[in-house]
Design a protein around this motif. Structure first.
Motif, PDB file in Angstrom:
ATOM      1  N   GLY A  47      -9.709   6.336   3.256  1.00 36.44           N
ATOM      2  CA  GLY A  47     -11.093   6.139   3.681  1.00 36.44           C
ATOM      3  C   GLY A  47     -11.730   4.921   3.049  1.00 36.44           C
ATOM      4  O   GLY A  47     -12.356   4.096   3.725  1.00 36.44           O
ATOM      5  N   ALA A  48     -11.576   4.785   1.732  1.00 40.09           N
ATOM      6  CA  ALA A  48     -12.173   3.644   1.036  1.00 40.09           C
ATOM      7  C   ALA A  48     -11.542   2.330   1.478  1.00 40.09           C
ATOM      8  O   ALA A  48     -12.240   1.328   1.680  1.00 40.09           O
ATOM      9  CB  ALA A  48     -12.018   3.819  -0.471  1.00 40.09           C
ATOM     10  N   MET A  49     -10.234   2.318   1.655  1.00 35.67           N
ATOM     11  CA  MET A  49      -9.566   1.072   2.034  1.00 35.67           C
ATOM     12  C   MET A  49      -9.936   0.643   3.451  1.00 35.67           C
ATOM     13  O   MET A  49     -10.047  -0.560   3.733  1.00 35.67           O
ATOM     14  CB  MET A  49      -8.060   1.228   1.895  1.00 35.67           C
ATOM     15  N   LEU A  50     -10.121   1.596   4.343  1.00 31.78           N
ATOM     16  CA  LEU A  50     -10.575   1.243   5.694  1.00 31.78           C
ATOM     17  C   LEU A  50     -11.953   0.590   5.641  1.00 31.78           C
ATOM     18  O   LEU A  50     -12.234  -0.380   6.355  1.00 31.78           O
ATOM     19  CB  LEU A  50     -10.603   2.479   6.585  1.00 31.78           C
TER      20      LEU A  50
ATOM     21  N   ALA B   9       0.828  -1.204   0.000  1.00 30.03           N
ATOM     22  CA  ALA B   9       0.000   0.000   0.000  1.00 30.03           C
ATOM     23  C   ALA B   9       0.860   1.251   0.000  1.00 30.03           C
ATOM     24  O   ALA B   9       2.033   1.231   0.394  1.00 30.03           O
ATOM     25  CB  ALA B   9      -0.918   0.000   1.207  1.00 30.03           C
ATOM     26  N   THR B  10       0.268   2.345  -0.438  1.00 28.43           N
ATOM     27  CA  THR B  10       0.941   3.635  -0.378  1.00 28.43           C
ATOM     28  C   THR B  10       1.120   4.042   1.082  1.00 28.43           C
ATOM     29  O   THR B  10       0.383   3.577   1.968  1.00 28.43           O
ATOM     30  CB  THR B  10       0.108   4.693  -1.110  1.00 28.43           C
TER      31      THR B  10
ATOM     32  N   LYS C  85      -0.084   3.463   6.841  1.00 29.22           N
ATOM     33  CA  LYS C  85       0.012   3.893   8.240  1.00 29.22           C
ATOM     34  C   LYS C  85      -1.203   3.458   9.047  1.00 29.22           C
ATOM     35  O   LYS C  85      -1.139   3.346  10.275  1.00 29.22           O
ATOM     36  CB  LYS C  85       0.232   5.398   8.327  1.00 29.22           C
ATOM     37  N   TRP C  86      -2.324   3.217   8.356  1.00 29.95           N
ATOM     38  CA  TRP C  86      -3.522   2.708   9.013  1.00 29.95           C
ATOM     39  C   TRP C  86      -3.676   1.202   8.825  1.00 29.95           C
ATOM     40  O   TRP C  86      -4.173   0.504   9.720  1.00 29.95           O
ATOM     41  CB  TRP C  86      -4.765   3.405   8.439  1.00 29.95           C
ATOM     42  N   LEU C  87      -3.272   0.722   7.664  1.00 29.46           N
ATOM     43  CA  LEU C  87      -3.444  -0.694   7.313  1.00 29.46           C
ATOM     44  C   LEU C  87      -2.107  -1.226   6.788  1.00 29.46           C
ATOM     45  O   LEU C  87      -1.891  -1.353   5.583  1.00 29.46           O
ATOM     46  CB  LEU C  87      -4.530  -0.836   6.234  1.00 29.46           C
ATOM     47  N   PRO C  88      -1.195  -1.553   7.668  1.00 32.10           N
ATOM     48  CA  PRO C  88       0.161  -1.919   7.244  1.00 32.10           C
ATOM     49  C   PRO C  88       0.256  -3.180   6.396  1.00 32.10           C
ATOM     50  O   PRO C  88       1.232  -3.362   5.657  1.00 32.10           O
ATOM     51  CB  PRO C  88       0.921  -2.084   8.559  1.00 32.10           C
ATOM     52  N   ASN C  89      -0.721  -4.061   6.478  1.00 30.91           N
ATOM     53  CA  ASN C  89      -0.645  -5.321   5.736  1.00 30.91           C
ATOM     54  C   ASN C  89      -1.519  -5.361   4.488  1.00 30.91           C
ATOM     55  O   ASN C  89      -1.578  -6.374   3.803  1.00 30.91           O
ATOM     56  CB  ASN C  89      -1.040  -6.487   6.653  1.00 30.91           C
ATOM     57  N   VAL C  90      -2.209  -4.284   4.205  1.00 33.46           N
ATOM     58  CA  VAL C  90      -3.097  -4.296   3.050  1.00 33.46           C
ATOM     59  C   VAL C  90      -2.288  -4.198   1.761  1.00 33.46           C
ATOM     60  O   VAL C  90      -1.212  -3.583   1.721  1.00 33.46           O
ATOM     61  CB  VAL C  90      -4.134  -3.155   3.143  1.00 33.46           C
ATOM     62  N   LEU C  91      -2.796  -4.825   0.700  1.00 35.11           N
ATOM     63  CA  LEU C  91      -2.136  -4.834  -0.598  1.00 35.11           C
ATOM     64  C   LEU C  91      -2.989  -4.094  -1.620  1.00 35.11           C
ATOM     65  O   LEU C  91      -4.219  -4.055  -1.507  1.00 35.11           O
ATOM     66  CB  LEU C  91      -1.921  -6.272  -1.059  1.00 35.11           C
TER      67      LEU C  91
END
Length: 415
Positions: A201-204, A36-37, A42-48
């Motif tokens: 926001g969308a990724m959360l 992730a960017t 910083k909110w979702l460290p493991n998201v791709l």
């Protein structure tokens, strides 16, 4: 009824800045999934994420710099498709050319920017006014902004329609444009799918659904694994794709060679659950598309599956394909290209359809590039790991099954 031809296609995707590159990378089994960017990590460290291979603004005139990112993707893809179709609407013709767009969530970057500005203002020293925002914020984030940009950019005065049907959005747009031309309401249409929701926001919000893939232990790029025993969900992508549809009469009158014939469209609604799929209604959509095309199951050689790499989704789609194709399913080649370009939501259906048309024309079938350990419940020929070449493909089907229970199948055949 008019025969509907595909005369041009284009795309900007995680696999490439244009459609030929995207298709070549798909055949190579390249997986465009990555970290992730920083603002998301910083909110979702493991998201791709599967980010676009190029910045859309850099492929457009400066006058388009103020558009939302989704609209920029739409214009890039439309420009390529219209150029490929040698398309020029004459003054007397523009009311007979429509614009049909599919998008899942319009203006995500504009919306996130508004909230960022608001939060910065209310947490400042009190000198900034949070109500002072850009006066074009609403036109930028409205769902029909991409359609408006294309219509105005090319002077197209026919109907301008936007469909927001989650993952089936651009497939619905293709189908409805197809019907409008076939039934004589239009002579041509530019059909576009676009999506740009890789924002914090969308990724959360997506992460809260628990449908996002977990990083692969050794190779994060291979984290989206449709039909695999160890699949864990999908990876969101961004980009846009476009096709130009014309009646046979219009294309012939201007001497334009067609790429394929769009000949079948089926749609249905589960009417049961927001996220759980229904095999019965998927079967109905696929059967409608075959009937619309006047084809039998054995007439289809390649199917681009919705294939999101969720447990229920992949098993249900496998059962649905078997339910439609019967014994012909044993000879059917199927793959999910989402393993490589991610899930583009509103742009997913049209990108996958365009890749399928290229597969038919070239005889090269893109793989399910990450399928190393097939789930025994997903027992079709899902083209594991490597592309296949030299195949005689006379007709293809592409599936899009959306949250909310919307199902769409499209069929095209070789000329």
């Amino acid at each position: 009824m008019a025969k509907v031809l595909i005369t041009g296609m284009g795309a900007i995707s995680p696999l490439g800045a244009d459609l030929p590159t995207s298709f070549a990378q798909a055949l190579a089994g390249h997986c465009a999934v990555g970290a992730a960017t920083p603002e998301i990590a910083k909110w979702l460290p493991n998201v791709l994420l599967a980010q676009a291979a190029a910045e859309p603004a850099g492929l457009l005139d400066g006058k388009h710099a103020g558009l939302d990112r989704a609209s920029q993707f739409a214009l890039v893809a439309a420009n390529e498709a219209l150029a490929a179709a040698n398309f020029g609407a004459e003054a007397a013709d523009t009311r007979r050319v429509g614009v049909y767009v599919g998008i899942g969530f319009g203006g995500a970057h504009t919306v996130d920017g508004l909230y960022d500005r608001f939060q910065a203002a209310v947490h400042s020293d009190g000198k900034r006014n949070p109500v002072m925002v850009h006066p074009l914020s609403v036109p930028r984030m409205m769902a029909n902004a991409p359609a408006a940009a294309i219509s105005m950019g090319y002077g197209l005065r026919g109907p301008s329609h936007t469909y927001t049907v989650a993952c089936a959005s651009s497939s619905v747009a293709i189908g409805e444009a197809f019907r409008a031309i076939r039934d004589g309401y239009l002579d041509a249409a530019v059909v576009v799918g676009c999506e740009a929701m890789l924002t914090p926001g969308a990724m959360l919000a997506w992460n809260a659904l628990r449908v996002m893939a977990k990083p692969h232990a050794t190779d994060p790029a291979r984290s989206c694994r449709p039909f695999s025993q160890d699949r864990s969900g999908f990876v969101l992508g961004e980009g846009g794709a476009a096709i130009v549809l014309e009646s046979e009469a219009r294309a012939s009158a201007r001497g334009q060679q067609a790429l394929a014939e769009l000949c079948g469209y089926g749609s249905s609604s589960d009417a049961a659950h927001l996220t759980a799929p229904s095999s019965a209604e998927q079967i109905h959509a696929m059967q409608q598309a075959l009937d619309d095309a006047g084809l039998r199951p054995q007439d289809i050689q390649y199917l681009n599956a919705h294939g999101t790499a969720t447990d229920a989704g992949d098993v249900t789609e496998t059962a649905s394909i078997r339910g439609v194709f019967g014994t012909a399913a044993e000879q059917l080649a199927v793959s999910s290209t989402k393993a490589m370009h991610g899930h583009l939501i509103g742009a997913g259906g049209i990108l996958e359809f365009a890749l399928s048309v290229l597969a038919m024309r070239s005889g090269s079938l893109p793989p399910t590039a990450t399928l190393e350990q097939p789930d025994p419940r997903c027992d079709l020929d899902y083209i594991p790991l490597q592309a296949r070449h030299g195949r005689d493909v006379r007709a293809i089907m592409s599936n899009s099954f959306a949250f909310g229970g919307s199902n769409v199948s499209l069929v095209a055949k070789r000329l």
